[in-house]
Design an enzyme around this catalytic site. Structure first.
Site, mmCIF file in Angstrom:
data_model
loop_
_atom_site.group_PDB
_atom_site.id
_atom_site.type_symbol
_atom_site.label_atom_id
_atom_site.label_comp_id
_atom_site.label_asym_id
_atom_site.label_seq_id
_atom_site.Cartn_x
_atom_site.Cartn_y
_atom_site.Cartn_z
ATOM 1 C CB THR A 62 -9.886 74.742 3.751
ATOM 2 O OG1 THR A 62 -9.087 75.573 4.593
ATOM 3 C CG2 THR A 62 -10.386 75.571 2.579
ATOM 4 C CE1 TYR A 75 -11.250 78.104 5.174
ATOM 5 C CE2 TYR A 75 -10.521 79.802 3.640
ATOM 6 C CZ TYR A 75 -10.243 78.712 4.445
ATOM 7 O OH TYR A 75 -8.960 78.242 4.531
ATOM 8 C CB THR A 141 -4.084 72.494 3.563
ATOM 9 O OG1 THR A 141 -4.398 73.877 3.768
ATOM 10 C CG2 THR A 141 -5.072 71.882 2.578
ATOM 11 C CG ASP A 142 -3.207 76.065 7.782
ATOM 12 O OD1 ASP A 142 -2.866 76.266 6.602
ATOM 13 O OD2 ASP A 142 -3.928 76.851 8.423
ATOM 14 C CE LYS A 214 -1.264 75.533 2.871
ATOM 15 N NZ LYS A 214 -2.356 75.869 3.811
ATOM 16 C CD GLU A 334 27.658 74.359 8.030
ATOM 17 O OE1 GLU A 334 27.959 75.531 8.332
ATOM 18 O OE2 GLU A 334 26.623 74.061 7.402
#
Length: 379
Positions: A62, A75, A141-142, A214, A334
């Protein structure tokens, strides 16, 4: 960069006029950062006695995006080169001697082993040959956190590696990329950044590669470190403030495996009424490891646990992580991890647990105690 220089850059062939608004806005912004750039004392190039040498490696994302007419705010990622990104940020030349190279031009949803290996090799080569005092990577950023964590586990040495992105494309009126890139270079150029592993710098915060994630789909305030908090802060007026000493940070590094691909490790997401099908399918497709994005403390249904235990008996690495955003996954609470031959991810989220599992499998680490030691936080 003067206002005349920016205006000239805006009219170069091949540059879209949509860049005009954000770039001209940053002419005004440069007045605010000018004083900070002069006041800053970035690390010096020991060999030349001048500004530090920062290698900028661009991958797309981006931060290099341009507007698309299909919808408001739409975009296309990776449309602007690393060199163009640097030209759009006034004052960078006062922080460091910069050299930009284009590694890829993709959205980070398409990030892959080949690009990871190219980044790791170029960074290591630059450090081994003393070509750079630090590296800045521009990235979408993903999957930024996965790339940061991968590089943190394979790049040797203590020189700064800083990864940066943006939530808004370069053509947005309020683009956050230029400010983030300025601060990323500022951090990479600072000698106090040495020995801290790979760092992510966005929205005035410095985050560690192990913890950063993120947290929001669209907000510029998306990156956080839920378990640890930022390792530092950076702003144009106050400079850089680290919250911890670099000496307290320790990390292991792993060699890159031969070829351009890491072993296949699948993430299986736990949910109500879960059966064994996703796990059985991963085994059939040749997974060498399975990471469970479990409920709560890395738990899941009995059918799924039984299938995971069967996978472990076949020599497939099984890592229990959690779909919950924060907290640690603890051994033998657990689930009987010792009996089942499982590894717990501790504070690593599923996507980072997958990266570490891939590196461990590629390195031939199979002893359960050694696997668990590798997943345990080392600070």
């Amino acid at each position: 960069m003067t206002s005349d220089a920016v205006t000239s850059a805006l009219h170069r062939p091949g540059r879209r006029s949509a860049l005009a608004i954000p770039l001209m806005a940053f002419v005004l912004w440069s007045g605010c950062i000018g004083a900070a750039a002069q006041a800053a004392e970035p690390g010096k190039d020991a060999s030349a006695g001048g500004l530090p040498r920062i290698l900028v490696l661009a991958t797309g994302g981006t931060i290099a995006g341009q507007a698309d007419a299909r919808a408001t705010g739409a975009y296309k990622s990776g449309q602007i080169t690393g060199e163009q990104l640097m030209q759009s940020v006034p004052g960078l030349d006062k922080l460091a001697k910069l050299n930009a190279e284009q590694i890829s031009s993709i959205g980070s949803q398409d990030m892959n082993d080949k690009v990871w290996f190219a980044l790791a090799r170029r960074i290591q080569d630059a450090f081994d040959k003393n070509e750079a005092d630090g590296v800045v990577i521009t990235h979408g950023t993903d999957t930024l956190e996965e790339t940061a964590f991968f590089l943190d586990n394979v790049v040797r040495g203590d020189k700064p590696v800083v990864i940066v992105g943006s939530m808004r494309p370069a053509t947005a009126v309020s683009a956050d990329g230029p400010g983030n890139l300025y601060e990323a270079v500022q951090v990479a150029a600072d000698p106090r950044s040495r020995g801290r592993g790979v760092l992510a710098v966005l929205n005035d915060k410095i985050q560690g590669a192990r913890s950063v994630t993120k947290t929001n789909t669209t907000s510029v305030e998306t990156f956080g470190s839920p378990n640890d908090g930022p390792v530092g802060y950076v702003d144009t007026a106050g400079g850089i403030r680290f919250m911890t000493q670099a000496a307290s940070f320790r990390r292991a590094t792993y060699p890159l495996p031969a070829g351009e691909q890491l072993p296949r490790v699948e993430i299986v997401y736990s949910h109500a009424n879960m059966d064994a099908v996703p796990i059985e399918d991963a085994i059939k497709r040749g997974a060498k490891g399975i990471v469970l994005a479990g409920v709560g403390d890395g738990n899941t249904s009995k059918p799924a646990l039984d299938a995971l235990e069967a996978a472990a008996r076949k020599g497939i690495m099984v890592v229990r992580s959690t779909r919950v955003r924060s907290g640690f996954v603890t051994r033998n609470v657990e689930v009987d991890d010792d009996k089942n031959g499982f590894v717990v991810s501790e504070d690593l989220n599923p996507q980072k647990a997958r990266v570490l599992a891939q590196l461990l499998i590629a390195s031939g680490v199979t002893v359960p105690a050694e696997l668990q030691k590798a997943f345990t936080a080392t600070w």
